[in-house]
Design an enzyme around this catalytic site. Structure first.
Site, PDB file in Angstrom:
ATOM      1  N   ILE A  29       0.949  -1.015  -0.072  1.00 64.95           N
ATOM      2  CA  ILE A  29      -0.226   0.248   0.246  1.00 64.95           C
ATOM      3  C   ILE A  29       1.264   1.447  -0.127  1.00 64.95           C
ATOM      4  CG2 ILE A  29      -1.852   1.538   1.258  1.00 64.95           C
ATOM      5  CD1 ILE A  29      -2.853  -1.657  -0.311  1.00 64.95           C
ATOM      6  N   GLU A 233       0.169   0.418 -10.280  1.00 67.32           N
ATOM      7  CA  GLU A 233      -0.355   0.433 -11.588  1.00 67.32           C
ATOM      8  C   GLU A 233      -0.585  -0.874 -13.142  1.00 67.32           C
ATOM      9  OE1 GLU A 233      -1.679   2.991  -9.655  1.00 67.32           O
ATOM     10  OE2 GLU A 233      -0.639   3.971  -9.071  1.00 67.32           O
ATOM     11  N   GLY A 234      -0.312  -1.778 -12.289  1.00 68.38           N
ATOM     12  CA  GLY A 234      -0.846  -2.990 -13.323  1.00 68.38           C
ATOM     13  C   GLY A 234       0.219  -3.664 -14.494  1.00 68.38           C
TER      14      GLY A 234
END
Length: 255
Positions: A29, A233-234
């Site tokens: 996170i 972010e992917g």
């Protein structure tokens, strides 16, 4: 535990009066545990995949919420969060209940070009350092730039960096203008810029030699820093899936 399969997230949001209780853990996170607020996606409807996710804005001082920092390869502010019956209310909902996945995807369409810009900056820094180094470092009777094996690599670094810059700028402009095809363009920008940065930094290290691996050197720092953007972010594989899905979904039908 969901990783790239974001629709499989498992943080439980159990109904509690007019609100919910969040129970579970989240890892990787950003800005945890130092942040004052967290954007939290939780499962409000079981077994509904993307259609059962709700987004919440949760203050860090909410009872039952704790966090720990994670030591990473490069010093990114990353941590893990634990939710022990953390209460949230309708006032904490971002968007609408069970529609949080759309909030996440819209956010990614904005942040993927920004990750591309971050990677582009690393590529540009590595390229500038390499041009300066190869123009002044002498070997075999002249500057390294006089060796075709070197100058052609620098030319390739520069070309890929410029192509990445144009993709990033185009994706950002398309997002700001509300143009169609933003998910595809954002994915292309993020994919190409992060992969390019990895290539450019790695090539820069090779052309600098051992000095680039010494602690404190710009390229030593960039070499550690450049690896993460290809994942968050992917991941690159996810970006390719998005691009292909958008291409096939929007193809012109044949007669």
């Amino acid at each position: 535990g969901a990783g790239s399969d974001a629709a499989a997230l498992a943080l439980d949001a159990a109904p509690d009066g007019g609100g919910w209780r969040l129970t579970g853990e989240k890892c990787w996170i950003s800005n945890a545990p130092e942040a004052d607020f967290y954007t939290v996606f939780a499962r409000t409807t079981p077994d509904a995949r993307a259609r059962g996710v709700t987004a919440f804005l949760v203050p860090a001082d909410r009872p039952g919420l704790t966090g720990t920092p994670l030591e990473m390869l490069s010093p990114h502010p990353i941590g893990a969060l634990a939710f022990d019956g953390v209460r949230v209310t309708p006032d904490d909902v971002l968007g609408a209940p069970d529609r949080g996945f759309g909030v996440a995807m819209d956010t990614l369409n904005l942040f993927r070009p920004s990750v591309g810009a971050f990677a582009l900056g690393m590529a540009r820094a590595a390229l500038d350092a390499t041009v300066a180094h190869t123009a002044t470092r002498t070997a075999f009777g002249g500057p390294l730039s006089g060796l075709q094996a070197v100058s052609h690599q620098v030319a390739e670094m520069a070309t890929r960096t410029e192509a990445a810059r144009l993709l990033v700028y185009a994706a950002a402009a398309a997002h700001d203008a509300g143009e169609p095809g933003v998910p595809r363009r954002a994915a292309m920008a993020k994919l190409y810029a992060t992969e390019t940065a990895q290539y450019v930094v790695d090539t820069a290290v090779q052309l600098h030699g051992a000095r680039a691996l010494r602690r404190g050197h710009l390229l030593e720092h960039l070499y550690r820093e450049v690896r993460a953007p290809r994942i968050y972010e992917g991941a690159s594989e996810v970006q390719r899936t998005i691009i292909a899905k958008e291409l096939y979904a929007n193809r012109e039908p044949t007669a």
